[in-house]
Every structure is written in structure tokens, then in C-alpha cells.
Design an enzyme around this catalytic site. Structure first.
Site, mmCIF file in Angstrom:
data_model
loop_
_atom_site.group_PDB
_atom_site.id
_atom_site.type_symbol
_atom_site.label_atom_id
_atom_site.label_comp_id
_atom_site.label_asym_id
_atom_site.label_seq_id
_atom_site.Cartn_x
_atom_site.Cartn_y
_atom_site.Cartn_z
ATOM 1 N N GLU A 143 0.815 -1.209 0.000
ATOM 2 C CA GLU A 143 0.000 0.000 0.000
ATOM 3 C C GLU A 143 0.849 1.260 0.000
ATOM 4 O O GLU A 143 1.961 1.276 0.529
ATOM 5 C CB GLU A 143 -0.960 0.012 1.180
ATOM 6 C CG GLU A 143 -0.290 0.140 2.528
ATOM 7 C CD GLU A 143 -1.299 0.295 3.647
ATOM 8 O OE1 GLU A 143 -1.736 1.438 3.898
ATOM 9 O OE2 GLU A 143 -1.639 -0.723 4.254
ATOM 10 N N ARG A 154 -2.228 10.864 7.265
ATOM 11 C CA ARG A 154 -2.169 10.197 5.955
ATOM 12 C C ARG A 154 -3.495 10.245 5.208
ATOM 13 O O ARG A 154 -3.539 9.981 4.020
ATOM 14 C CB ARG A 154 -1.736 8.732 6.121
ATOM 15 C CG ARG A 154 -0.302 8.578 6.569
ATOM 16 C CD ARG A 154 0.080 7.142 6.804
ATOM 17 N NE ARG A 154 0.019 6.354 5.584
ATOM 18 C CZ ARG A 154 -0.125 5.040 5.548
ATOM 19 N NH1 ARG A 154 -0.246 4.354 6.671
ATOM 20 N NH2 ARG A 154 -0.157 4.401 4.412
ATOM 21 N N ARG A 158 -5.616 5.650 -0.720
ATOM 22 C CA ARG A 158 -4.463 4.774 -0.913
ATOM 23 C C ARG A 158 -4.461 4.190 -2.321
ATOM 24 O O ARG A 158 -5.504 4.044 -2.960
ATOM 25 C CB ARG A 158 -4.478 3.578 0.052
ATOM 26 C CG ARG A 158 -4.542 3.897 1.515
ATOM 27 C CD ARG A 158 -3.188 4.365 2.063
ATOM 28 N NE ARG A 158 -3.240 4.491 3.501
ATOM 29 C CZ ARG A 158 -3.683 5.571 4.143
ATOM 30 N NH1 ARG A 158 -4.095 6.618 3.475
ATOM 31 N NH2 ARG A 158 -3.690 5.602 5.458
ATOM 32 N N HIS A 173 -10.396 4.468 2.661
ATOM 33 C CA HIS A 173 -9.605 3.652 3.586
ATOM 34 C C HIS A 173 -10.042 2.199 3.602
ATOM 35 O O HIS A 173 -10.424 1.644 4.629
ATOM 36 C CB HIS A 173 -9.630 4.254 4.999
ATOM 37 C CG HIS A 173 -8.442 3.845 5.818
ATOM 38 N ND1 HIS A 173 -8.520 2.898 6.805
ATOM 39 C CD2 HIS A 173 -7.157 4.247 5.784
ATOM 40 C CE1 HIS A 173 -7.337 2.736 7.354
ATOM 41 N NE2 HIS A 173 -6.486 3.546 6.756
#
Length: 184
Positions: A143, A154, A158, A173
Site C-alpha cells: 500500500e 495520511r 491509498r 480507507h
């Protein structure tokens, strides 16, 4: 002239036998793949012919015929992509690379270059605990963070990559994934 006994595979070094086995397996896989995708030059199915021959019948006697004896129409040709991209799981939605946020495309560029990444945890193993991606062995997925403007951490976005080169996008997420189509 002396007659030397002919060397067999058993006499050859193991690495040579292994290389031949790997080569034979690759050739068989490519031949089967070409037959399944209709890339063969004869227009017929080599796989069907091989299977029919193995059963003791001729390919033309059974393949491509309906019960009435009339030829069956060919299935429509599958479009071939110039980039060779094929989705790994048709159950997952796909998203065009060009439709991703700019930060996601930046992350994909960093992945292609091998870094450097903005976060220390980028590139770690993604364990797929939610089982939303195709099941693979541990260590198959990795990831990478997609920077979220205005976020102090963050964030939730992703890119997850697979060892075979597939890439997935999640903006929530890991609640959902889309496979990234690099053709568009």
C-alpha cells in the site's frame, strides 16, 4: 566411426532439464492462451481440437456443430487492448487512471520510479484483512499513501499494488476498491 550412446535427459545437468521443462510449460500456456482468446491463425479453437483428439474424435466431427449439424456462429471477438491491460477481477469496478485525483497519479508515478515516498509506511505489506481484493498470499499486496490536501495525517486515500502489476484505488480507507485501468 564409434557409436556413442545417445544422451538422455537423465544424463544432462538438472538445470538444463529444468529449463526445458519451464520452456515447454510456457509454450503450452501461450498456445492455450492464444487459443482461448482467438489469436490463432486458423480461426478455430486449438484447445477444442486438442481436447477432441485426446478423447479419440476428430476436432471437426464435434467442435463447432450444433445438434442439427449446422455450424454454430462464432462468439463475438473480444476487444484486445493495445496496452495489454486486462482486469484481474471482473467483480471489481475499474477506474481510468486519468479520472483519479492528481495526487493519486503522482503516487503512481512515485511507485513506478521506486520512490522516494512522502510517508515512512508507504510500501508496507497490505494484508487485505477486509478481503475486498482477490485473495492472495501474504506479502502479495503493498500500500501507498495518496496525499490528501488539508489533512494533518495520511488521510483515507491509498493505492494498493499487487505483485503481478495490478493497481487498485481506494478513497475510503479500504471500504471499497476500484482497479486502475492505465489505458485511459
Amino acid at each position: 566411426m564409434s557409436s556413442r550412446p545417445r544422451r538422455t535427459d537423465r544424463d544432462r545437468p538438472r538445470s538444463r532439464r529444468t529449463a526445458r521443462t519451464v520452456l515447454a510449460t510456457l509454450v503450452a500456456a501461450l498456445t492455450a492462451s492464444a487459443a482461448l482468446t482467438g489469436c490463432g491463425s486458423s480461426g478455430g479453437s486449438a484447445a477444442a481440437g486438442t481436447a477432441a483428439t485426446a478423447k479419440g474424435t476428430t476436432p471437426n466431427a464435434t467442435a463447432g456443430r450444433s445438434a442439427s449439424g449446422a455450424p454454430k456462429p462464432s462468439p463475438p471477438a473480444k476487444p484486445s487492448s493495445p496496452s495489454g491491460w486486462v482486469p484481474t477481477n471482473t467483480a471489481l469496478a475499474d477506474v481510468c487512471r486519468s479520472k483519479l485525483p492528481d495526487q493519486a497519479r503522482d503516487t503512481l508515478t512515485l511507485i513506478a520510479k521506486g520512490g522516494p515516498y512522502p510517508y515512512r509506511s508507504d510500501g508496507i505489506v497490505f494484508e487485505n484483512r477486509e478481503s475486498r481484493l482477490p485473495r492472495q498470499s501474504t506479502g502479495y499486496y503493498h500500500e501507498y499513501t495518496v496525499v490528501t490536501p488539508g489533512s494533518d495525517d495520511r488521510g483515507t486515500r491509498r493505492v494498493v499494488t499487487g505483485s503481478a502489476g495490478e493497481q487498485y484505488w481506494t478513497g475510503d480507507h479500504y471500504a471499497s476498491f476500484q482497479e486502475i485501468d492505465s489505458r485511459c
